[in-house]
Design an enzyme around this catalytic site. Sequence first.
Site, PDB file in Angstrom:
ATOM      1  N   LYS A   2      35.035  37.770  37.911  1.00  0.00           N
ATOM      2  CA  LYS A   2      36.143  38.445  37.200  1.00  0.00           C
ATOM      3  C   LYS A   2      37.105  37.417  36.595  1.00  0.00           C
ATOM      4  O   LYS A   2      37.457  37.505  35.424  1.00  0.00           O
ATOM      5  CB  LYS A   2      36.908  39.376  38.157  1.00  0.00           C
ATOM      6  N   ARG A  45      33.143  27.517  45.415  1.00  0.00           N
ATOM      7  CA  ARG A  45      34.164  27.570  44.357  1.00  0.00           C
ATOM      8  C   ARG A  45      35.221  26.485  44.558  1.00  0.00           C
ATOM      9  O   ARG A  45      35.631  26.195  45.676  1.00  0.00           O
ATOM     10  CB  ARG A  45      34.858  28.936  44.363  1.00  0.00           C
ATOM     11  N   ARG A  55      36.198  39.888  53.160  1.00  0.00           N
ATOM     12  CA  ARG A  55      36.542  40.355  51.799  1.00  0.00           C
ATOM     13  C   ARG A  55      35.413  41.197  51.219  1.00  0.00           C
ATOM     14  O   ARG A  55      35.663  42.187  50.533  1.00  0.00           O
ATOM     15  CB  ARG A  55      36.848  39.150  50.889  1.00  0.00           C
TER      16      ARG A  55
HETATM   17  P1  AP5 Z   1      35.387  33.866  40.059  1.00  0.00           P
HETATM   18  O1  AP5 Z   1      35.430  34.022  38.589  1.00  0.00           O
HETATM   19  O2  AP5 Z   1      36.470  33.110  40.727  1.00  0.00           O
HETATM   20  O3  AP5 Z   1      35.132  35.294  40.748  1.00  0.00           O
HETATM   21  P2  AP5 Z   1      36.153  36.488  41.035  1.00  0.00           P
HETATM   22  O4  AP5 Z   1      35.415  37.755  40.802  1.00  0.00           O
HETATM   23  O5  AP5 Z   1      37.427  36.280  40.307  1.00  0.00           O
HETATM   24  O6  AP5 Z   1      36.320  36.290  42.596  1.00  0.00           O
HETATM   25  P3  AP5 Z   1      37.652  36.323  43.493  1.00  0.00           P
HETATM   26  O7  AP5 Z   1      37.280  35.697  44.811  1.00  0.00           O
HETATM   27  O8  AP5 Z   1      38.826  35.746  42.774  1.00  0.00           O
HETATM   28  O9  AP5 Z   1      37.843  37.839  43.661  1.00  0.00           O
HETATM   29  P4  AP5 Z   1      38.694  38.548  44.690  1.00  0.00           P
HETATM   30  O10 AP5 Z   1      38.733  39.897  44.092  1.00  0.00           O
HETATM   31  O11 AP5 Z   1      38.238  38.484  46.081  1.00  0.00           O
HETATM   32  O12 AP5 Z   1      40.053  37.681  44.733  1.00  0.00           O
HETATM   33  P5  AP5 Z   1      41.511  37.944  44.199  1.00  0.00           P
HETATM   34  O13 AP5 Z   1      42.098  36.660  43.819  1.00  0.00           O
HETATM   35  O14 AP5 Z   1      41.530  39.061  43.220  1.00  0.00           O
HETATM   36  O15 AP5 Z   1      33.977  33.159  40.421  1.00  0.00           O
HETATM   37  C1  AP5 Z   1      33.667  32.847  41.755  1.00  0.00           C
HETATM   38  C2  AP5 Z   1      32.782  31.572  41.770  1.00  0.00           C
HETATM   39  O16 AP5 Z   1      31.537  31.870  41.117  1.00  0.00           O
HETATM   40  C3  AP5 Z   1      33.385  30.390  41.008  1.00  0.00           C
HETATM   41  O17 AP5 Z   1      33.011  29.204  41.658  1.00  0.00           O
HETATM   42  C4  AP5 Z   1      32.710  30.451  39.621  1.00  0.00           C
HETATM   43  O18 AP5 Z   1      32.594  29.186  39.007  1.00  0.00           O
HETATM   44  C5  AP5 Z   1      31.343  31.018  39.984  1.00  0.00           C
HETATM   45  N1  AP5 Z   1      30.773  31.852  38.944  1.00  0.00           N
HETATM   46  C6  AP5 Z   1      31.440  32.752  38.151  1.00  0.00           C
HETATM   47  N2  AP5 Z   1      30.568  33.352  37.313  1.00  0.00           N
HETATM   48  C7  AP5 Z   1      29.344  32.829  37.592  1.00  0.00           C
HETATM   49  C8  AP5 Z   1      28.040  33.071  37.067  1.00  0.00           C
HETATM   50  N3  AP5 Z   1      27.844  33.957  36.069  1.00  0.00           N
HETATM   51  N4  AP5 Z   1      26.997  32.384  37.591  1.00  0.00           N
HETATM   52  C9  AP5 Z   1      27.194  31.466  38.598  1.00  0.00           C
HETATM   53  N5  AP5 Z   1      28.420  31.204  39.135  1.00  0.00           N
HETATM   54  C10 AP5 Z   1      29.476  31.882  38.636  1.00  0.00           C
HETATM   55  O19 AP5 Z   1      42.248  38.482  45.514  1.00  0.00           O
HETATM   56  C11 AP5 Z   1      42.500  37.631  46.605  1.00  0.00           C
HETATM   57  C12 AP5 Z   1      43.272  38.381  47.692  1.00  0.00           C
HETATM   58  O20 AP5 Z   1      44.555  38.818  47.165  1.00  0.00           O
HETATM   59  C13 AP5 Z   1      42.617  39.674  48.201  1.00  0.00           C
HETATM   60  O21 AP5 Z   1      41.673  39.427  49.219  1.00  0.00           O
HETATM   61  C14 AP5 Z   1      43.836  40.462  48.688  1.00  0.00           C
HETATM   62  O22 AP5 Z   1      44.274  39.989  49.924  1.00  0.00           O
HETATM   63  C15 AP5 Z   1      44.878  40.125  47.640  1.00  0.00           C
HETATM   64  N6  AP5 Z   1      44.853  41.045  46.484  1.00  0.00           N
HETATM   65  C16 AP5 Z   1      44.634  40.708  45.184  1.00  0.00           C
HETATM   66  N7  AP5 Z   1      44.687  41.779  44.393  1.00  0.00           N
HETATM   67  C17 AP5 Z   1      44.946  42.840  45.207  1.00  0.00           C
HETATM   68  C18 AP5 Z   1      45.098  44.225  44.966  1.00  0.00           C
HETATM   69  N8  AP5 Z   1      44.984  44.756  43.732  1.00  0.00           N
HETATM   70  N9  AP5 Z   1      45.332  45.028  46.026  1.00  0.00           N
HETATM   71  C19 AP5 Z   1      45.468  44.530  47.265  1.00  0.00           C
HETATM   72  N10 AP5 Z   1      45.330  43.219  47.565  1.00  0.00           N
HETATM   73  C20 AP5 Z   1      45.065  42.369  46.540  1.00  0.00           C
HETATM   74 MG    MG Z   2      39.427  35.889  40.856  1.00  0.00          MG
END
Ligand code: AP5
Ligand code: MG
Length: 214
Positions: free
Chosen positions: A13, A125, A169
């Site tokens: 994402k 990552r 997660r």
């Molecule tokens: P990346 O692009 O970083 O993936 P992502 O989907 O953004 O993963 P996140 O871990 O950021 O998602 P998340 O939803 O758990 O975290 P968030 O920050 O929102 O890619 C991941 C890896 O894969 C990277 O190394 C990248 O290079 C690689 N990659 C990408 N595309 C690729 C491909 N096509 N092929 C190969 N490799 C690839 O949330 C974190 C925390 O915040 C949550 O756990 C929660 O505690 C809190 N939080 C955030 N939003 C909310 C909400 N709305 N409600 C409640 N709590 C929330």
């Molecule tokens: Mg993210």
Amino acid sequence: MNIILLGYPGSGKGTQAKVLSQKLGLFHVSTGDIFREELAKKSPLGQEVSGYISAGRLVPDRLVLEVLKARLAVETRGLLFDGFPRTVEQAEGLDSWFESRSQAIDSVIFLDVPEAEVAARLGSRRTCTGCGKIYNTISNAPAKENVCDVCGKPLMTREDDKPEVIARRIQVYKDQTEPLLAYYRSSGVFHKVDASRAPEAVAEGLSAMLAGKP
Ligand code: AP5
Ligand code: MG
């Protein structure tokens, strides 16, 4: 245009949102990035969300909605949501917020990746401490180890990318976020993109889909 990117942690994402928001002139809204910035500043909000994030649990809906409404009140650009909404309650909150502004969601795009792949992606990552660029030590390593290609700042491993927190997660996603697929499927704006391909191919798939040429 208002777009939501949905998908497992590690589905890409953040990677895709950075490219797509630039390309379409949208404001990239990552609730995870907002919370991590507040954590780094040690602000009261950062302290409030710290325990949830380090445990891999969701921040309470009420707080997430409050923070977003305050941040987006004066934003006039189209919005690209990454990591929000994450529960049906958040999706309902977003629907009524858009309604109150006489706006709507144009596309909800599910980045489809097998569960088995996402844990491996998250474990390798790295994120830039300066500009936030996302790397991967296996599939997308920087030219110089642990140094950002773009701004030269050091890379870091996210606090919630430890194996036990990654597992939590993923489970939280299945329990609380997956029901959103059904919620949006019936809305007429739901699309699915194969996000198991290389990032560039995923970006092309997203652009083609948004241009109406999937
Ligand atoms: P990346 O692009 O970083 O993936 P992502 O989907 O953004 O993963 P996140 O871990 O950021 O998602 P998340 O939803 O758990 O975290 P968030 O920050 O929102 O890619 C991941 C890896 O894969 C990277 O190394 C990248 O290079 C690689 N990659 C990408 N595309 C690729 C491909 N096509 N092929 C190969 N490799 C690839 O949330 C974190 C925390 O915040 C949550 O756990 C929660 O505690 C809190 N939080 C955030 N939003 C909310 C909400 N709305 N409600 C409640 N709590 C929330
Ligand atoms: Mg993210």
